[in-house]
Design a protein around this motif. Structure first.
Motif, short mmCIF file in Angstrom:
data_model
loop_
_atom_site.label_atom_id
_atom_site.label_comp_id
_atom_site.label_asym_id
_atom_site.label_seq_id
_atom_site.Cartn_x
_atom_site.Cartn_y
_atom_site.Cartn_z
N ASP A 46 -4.77 -30.07 -25.97
CA ASP A 46 -3.82 -29.60 -24.98
C ASP A 46 -3.21 -30.82 -24.29
O ASP A 46 -3.79 -31.91 -24.31
CB ASP A 46 -4.54 -28.72 -23.96
N MET A 63 -3.49 -31.19 -18.54
CA MET A 63 -4.85 -30.94 -18.05
C MET A 63 -5.08 -31.77 -16.80
O MET A 63 -4.47 -32.83 -16.62
CB MET A 63 -5.88 -31.32 -19.12
N VAL A 76 -8.89 -20.04 -23.45
CA VAL A 76 -8.05 -20.57 -24.53
C VAL A 76 -8.92 -21.24 -25.58
O VAL A 76 -8.72 -21.05 -26.79
CB VAL A 76 -7.01 -21.57 -23.97
N ARG A 77 -9.91 -22.04 -25.14
CA ARG A 77 -10.81 -22.68 -26.10
C ARG A 77 -11.55 -21.65 -26.93
O ARG A 77 -11.70 -21.80 -28.15
CB ARG A 77 -11.81 -23.59 -25.38
N ASP A 111 -9.01 -28.03 -24.21
CA ASP A 111 -8.12 -27.27 -23.32
C ASP A 111 -8.86 -27.04 -22.03
O ASP A 111 -10.09 -26.82 -22.03
CB ASP A 111 -7.72 -25.93 -23.95
N ASP A 112 -8.16 -27.08 -20.90
CA ASP A 112 -8.85 -26.91 -19.62
C ASP A 112 -9.19 -25.46 -19.32
O ASP A 112 -9.93 -25.19 -18.37
CB ASP A 112 -8.01 -27.52 -18.48
N GLN A 113 -8.67 -24.53 -20.11
CA GLN A 113 -8.99 -23.11 -19.90
C GLN A 113 -10.03 -22.64 -20.91
O GLN A 113 -9.80 -22.68 -22.12
CB GLN A 113 -7.73 -22.27 -20.03
N LYS A 147 1.45 -22.90 -28.45
CA LYS A 147 0.23 -22.18 -28.07
C LYS A 147 0.25 -20.71 -28.49
O LYS A 147 -0.80 -20.08 -28.56
CB LYS A 147 0.00 -22.28 -26.56
N THR A 185 -11.90 -28.97 -30.17
CA THR A 185 -10.85 -28.29 -29.42
C THR A 185 -10.87 -28.74 -27.96
O THR A 185 -11.93 -28.86 -27.36
CB THR A 185 -10.99 -26.76 -29.48
#
Length: 223
Positions: A59, A62, A18-19, A13-15, A114, A11
Protein backbone atom coordinates in the motif's frame (compact mmCIF):
# COMPACT_ATOMS: atom_id res chain seq x y z
CA UNK A 1 9.08 -33.71 -13.17
CA UNK A 2 9.98 -30.10 -12.44
CA UNK A 3 8.23 -28.61 -9.41
CA UNK A 4 7.92 -24.81 -9.39
CA UNK A 5 8.19 -23.18 -5.99
CA UNK A 6 5.27 -20.95 -5.04
CA UNK A 7 5.68 -17.17 -5.19
CA UNK A 8 6.25 -15.94 -1.63
CA UNK A 9 4.28 -12.77 -0.89
CA UNK A 10 4.32 -10.22 1.93
CA UNK A 11 1.17 -8.07 2.10
CA UNK A 12 1.36 -4.52 3.45
CA UNK A 13 -1.62 -2.32 4.31
CA UNK A 14 -2.55 -0.31 7.39
CA UNK A 15 -6.10 -1.72 7.38
CA UNK A 16 -6.41 -5.20 8.84
CA UNK A 17 -9.57 -5.94 6.85
CA UNK A 18 -7.80 -5.10 3.59
CA UNK A 19 -4.86 -7.37 4.47
CA UNK A 20 -7.28 -10.18 5.32
CA UNK A 21 -9.10 -9.79 2.00
CA UNK A 22 -5.86 -9.66 0.00
CA UNK A 23 -4.46 -12.70 1.77
CA UNK A 24 -7.67 -14.64 1.16
CA UNK A 25 -7.57 -13.84 -2.57
CA UNK A 26 -3.90 -14.74 -2.86
CA UNK A 27 -4.26 -18.02 -0.99
CA UNK A 28 -6.77 -19.25 -3.54
CA UNK A 29 -3.89 -19.65 -5.98
CA UNK A 30 -1.76 -22.78 -5.48
CA UNK A 31 1.17 -20.91 -6.99
CA UNK A 32 1.24 -18.25 -4.26
CA UNK A 33 2.23 -18.48 -0.60
CA UNK A 34 1.50 -15.61 1.78
CA UNK A 35 4.49 -15.59 4.13
CA UNK A 36 3.58 -12.57 6.24
CA UNK A 37 1.94 -9.18 6.53
CA UNK A 38 2.70 -5.70 7.86
CA UNK A 39 0.60 -2.71 8.87
CA UNK A 40 3.01 0.10 7.93
CA UNK A 41 6.09 0.84 5.85
CA UNK A 42 8.64 0.48 8.63
CA UNK A 43 7.27 -2.92 9.61
CA UNK A 44 7.17 -3.90 5.93
CA UNK A 45 10.90 -3.29 5.55
CA UNK A 46 11.69 -5.18 8.74
CA UNK A 47 9.47 -8.12 7.80
CA UNK A 48 10.80 -8.25 4.24
CA UNK A 49 14.39 -8.29 5.44
CA UNK A 50 13.54 -11.21 7.74
CA UNK A 51 11.21 -13.21 5.48
CA UNK A 52 12.86 -12.52 2.09
CA UNK A 53 9.64 -12.67 0.01
CA UNK A 54 9.59 -12.75 -3.77
CA UNK A 55 6.93 -10.03 -3.98
CA UNK A 56 5.84 -7.30 -1.58
CA UNK A 57 2.26 -6.16 -2.17
CA UNK A 58 2.60 -2.59 -0.91
CA UNK A 59 0.00 0.00 0.00
CA UNK A 60 1.24 3.56 -0.49
CA UNK A 61 -0.65 5.77 1.94
CA UNK A 62 0.12 4.58 5.46
CA UNK A 63 0.86 6.36 8.76
CA UNK A 64 4.53 6.84 9.55
CA UNK A 65 6.69 5.35 6.82
CA UNK A 66 4.79 5.48 3.52
CA UNK A 67 4.84 2.73 0.92
CA UNK A 68 7.06 4.89 -1.30
CA UNK A 69 9.62 5.37 1.48
CA UNK A 70 9.45 1.68 2.34
CA UNK A 71 9.98 0.71 -1.30
CA UNK A 72 13.08 2.89 -1.60
CA UNK A 73 14.50 1.60 1.69
CA UNK A 74 13.68 -2.02 0.96
CA UNK A 75 15.27 -2.04 -2.49
CA UNK A 76 18.15 0.27 -1.61
CA UNK A 77 19.24 -1.35 1.65
CA UNK A 78 18.57 -5.02 0.86
CA UNK A 79 20.87 -6.92 3.29
CA UNK A 80 21.06 -10.29 1.51
CA UNK A 81 23.60 -10.16 -1.36
CA UNK A 82 22.98 -13.79 -2.33
CA UNK A 83 19.18 -13.37 -2.44
CA UNK A 84 17.42 -11.34 -5.17
CA UNK A 85 15.61 -8.23 -3.99
CA UNK A 86 11.85 -8.67 -3.81
CA UNK A 87 9.66 -7.10 -6.47
CA UNK A 88 7.30 -4.43 -5.18
CA UNK A 89 3.74 -4.40 -6.50
CA UNK A 90 2.06 -1.18 -5.41
CA UNK A 91 -1.62 -0.95 -4.50
CA UNK A 92 -3.11 2.39 -5.45
CA UNK A 93 -6.32 4.34 -6.03
CA UNK A 94 -7.09 7.08 -8.54
CA UNK A 95 -6.32 9.93 -6.13
CA UNK A 96 -2.77 8.79 -5.38
CA UNK A 97 -0.95 9.78 -8.59
CA UNK A 98 1.85 11.58 -6.77
CA UNK A 99 2.58 8.43 -4.78
CA UNK A 100 2.44 6.20 -7.84
CA UNK A 101 5.06 7.94 -9.94
CA UNK A 102 7.23 8.42 -6.84
CA UNK A 103 7.03 4.67 -6.24
CA UNK A 104 7.99 4.04 -9.86
CA UNK A 105 11.10 6.14 -9.40
CA UNK A 106 11.81 4.27 -6.14
CA UNK A 107 11.93 0.99 -8.08
CA UNK A 108 8.42 -0.47 -7.88
CA UNK A 109 7.75 -3.13 -10.52
CA UNK A 110 4.02 -2.68 -10.93
CA UNK A 111 0.85 -0.88 -9.93
CA UNK A 112 -2.55 -2.37 -9.21
CA UNK A 113 -5.86 -0.79 -8.26
CA UNK A 114 -7.34 -1.73 -4.91
CA UNK A 115 -10.65 -2.68 -6.52
CA UNK A 116 -8.98 -5.34 -8.68
CA UNK A 117 -10.39 -8.84 -9.05
CA UNK A 118 -8.86 -11.91 -7.43
CA UNK A 119 -7.79 -13.27 -10.82
CA UNK A 120 -6.12 -10.00 -11.79
CA UNK A 121 -4.36 -9.81 -8.43
CA UNK A 122 -2.87 -13.28 -8.64
CA UNK A 123 -1.92 -12.79 -12.29
CA UNK A 124 -0.15 -9.52 -11.49
CA UNK A 125 1.74 -11.06 -8.58
CA UNK A 126 2.90 -13.95 -10.76
CA UNK A 127 3.91 -11.62 -13.59
CA UNK A 128 5.90 -9.30 -11.33
CA UNK A 129 7.61 -12.26 -9.67
CA UNK A 130 8.67 -13.47 -13.13
CA UNK A 131 10.28 -10.13 -13.90
CA UNK A 132 7.38 -8.80 -15.97
CA UNK A 133 6.47 -5.37 -14.55
CA UNK A 134 2.75 -4.67 -14.78
CA UNK A 135 0.69 -1.50 -14.77
CA UNK A 136 -3.07 -1.14 -14.64
CA UNK A 137 -3.99 0.73 -17.86
CA UNK A 138 -6.25 3.14 -16.00
CA UNK A 139 -3.33 4.10 -13.78
CA UNK A 140 -1.06 4.43 -16.83
CA UNK A 141 -3.36 6.97 -18.45
CA UNK A 142 -3.22 9.16 -15.37
CA UNK A 143 0.56 8.92 -15.21
CA UNK A 144 1.32 9.83 -18.83
CA UNK A 145 1.34 13.59 -18.33
CA UNK A 146 2.76 13.63 -14.79
CA UNK A 147 5.58 11.08 -14.65
CA UNK A 148 8.93 12.81 -15.07
CA UNK A 149 12.06 11.22 -16.49
CA UNK A 150 10.54 9.25 -19.37
CA UNK A 151 12.69 8.79 -22.49
CA UNK A 152 12.01 11.36 -25.27
CA UNK A 153 10.58 8.71 -27.59
CA UNK A 154 7.86 7.89 -25.11
CA UNK A 155 6.66 11.42 -24.42
CA UNK A 156 6.33 12.19 -28.13
CA UNK A 157 3.26 9.97 -28.42
CA UNK A 158 4.28 8.82 -31.91
CA UNK A 159 6.86 6.16 -31.02
CA UNK A 160 4.49 3.13 -31.13
CA UNK A 161 3.79 3.88 -34.81
CA UNK A 162 7.37 2.83 -35.62
CA UNK A 163 6.67 -0.76 -34.55
CA UNK A 164 5.92 -3.70 -36.84
CA UNK A 165 2.43 -5.20 -36.79
CA UNK A 166 3.48 -7.99 -34.43
CA UNK A 167 5.43 -5.64 -32.17
CA UNK A 168 2.48 -3.30 -31.92
CA UNK A 169 0.11 -6.20 -31.14
CA UNK A 170 2.40 -7.37 -28.35
CA UNK A 171 2.85 -3.80 -27.06
CA UNK A 172 -0.92 -3.30 -26.90
CA UNK A 173 -1.33 -6.44 -24.81
CA UNK A 174 1.55 -5.38 -22.54
CA UNK A 175 -0.36 -2.13 -22.03
CA UNK A 176 -3.36 -4.20 -20.92
CA UNK A 177 -1.15 -5.75 -18.24
CA UNK A 178 -0.98 -9.24 -19.71
CA UNK A 179 1.92 -11.56 -18.89
CA UNK A 180 4.07 -13.16 -21.60
CA UNK A 181 2.15 -16.41 -21.20
CA UNK A 182 -1.21 -14.68 -21.71
CA UNK A 183 0.11 -12.71 -24.68
CA UNK A 184 1.40 -15.93 -26.25
CA UNK A 185 -2.06 -17.49 -25.94
CA UNK A 186 -3.81 -14.41 -27.30
CA UNK A 187 -1.57 -14.16 -30.38
CA UNK A 188 -0.86 -17.87 -30.93
CA UNK A 189 2.86 -17.38 -30.34
CA UNK A 190 5.41 -19.12 -28.14
CA UNK A 191 6.52 -17.47 -24.91
CA UNK A 192 10.13 -17.12 -26.20
CA UNK A 193 8.77 -15.35 -29.28
CA UNK A 194 6.80 -12.95 -27.10
CA UNK A 195 9.81 -12.30 -24.87
CA UNK A 196 11.96 -11.58 -27.93
CA UNK A 197 9.34 -9.24 -29.34
CA UNK A 198 9.07 -7.33 -26.06
CA UNK A 199 12.85 -6.90 -26.11
CA UNK A 200 12.67 -5.50 -29.65
CA UNK A 201 9.91 -3.09 -28.64
CA UNK A 202 12.03 -1.81 -25.76
CA UNK A 203 14.99 -1.32 -28.09
CA UNK A 204 12.98 0.40 -30.85
CA UNK A 205 11.32 2.82 -28.45
CA UNK A 206 14.38 3.41 -26.27
CA UNK A 207 12.56 2.24 -23.16
CA UNK A 208 13.63 0.30 -20.08
CA UNK A 209 10.68 -1.85 -18.97
CA UNK A 210 7.12 -2.97 -19.61
CA UNK A 211 5.63 -0.17 -17.55
CA UNK A 212 7.14 2.33 -19.96
CA UNK A 213 5.80 0.32 -22.91
CA UNK A 214 2.30 0.65 -21.45
CA UNK A 215 2.74 4.38 -21.04
CA UNK A 216 4.07 4.74 -24.60
CA UNK A 217 1.14 2.83 -26.10
CA UNK A 218 -1.45 4.74 -24.14
CA UNK A 219 0.20 8.06 -24.98
CA UNK A 220 0.08 7.11 -28.65
CA UNK A 221 -3.64 6.36 -28.40
CA UNK A 222 -4.51 9.82 -27.08
CA UNK A 223 -6.26 12.19 -29.55
Amino acid sequence: MRVTAPVRVLTVDDQAMVRTALNAMLRRSPGIEVVGEAADGAAAVERAFALRPDVVLMDVRMPGTTGVEATARLLGDWPHPAVPRPRVLVLTTFDLDEYVHAALRAGASGFLLKNTTADRLTEAVAAVAAGEPTLAPTVARRLIDTYSGLPPGLTSGAAPDTLTERERAVALLVARGLSNARIARELALTEPAVKSTVTRVLTRLGLENRVQIALAVLKGQEP
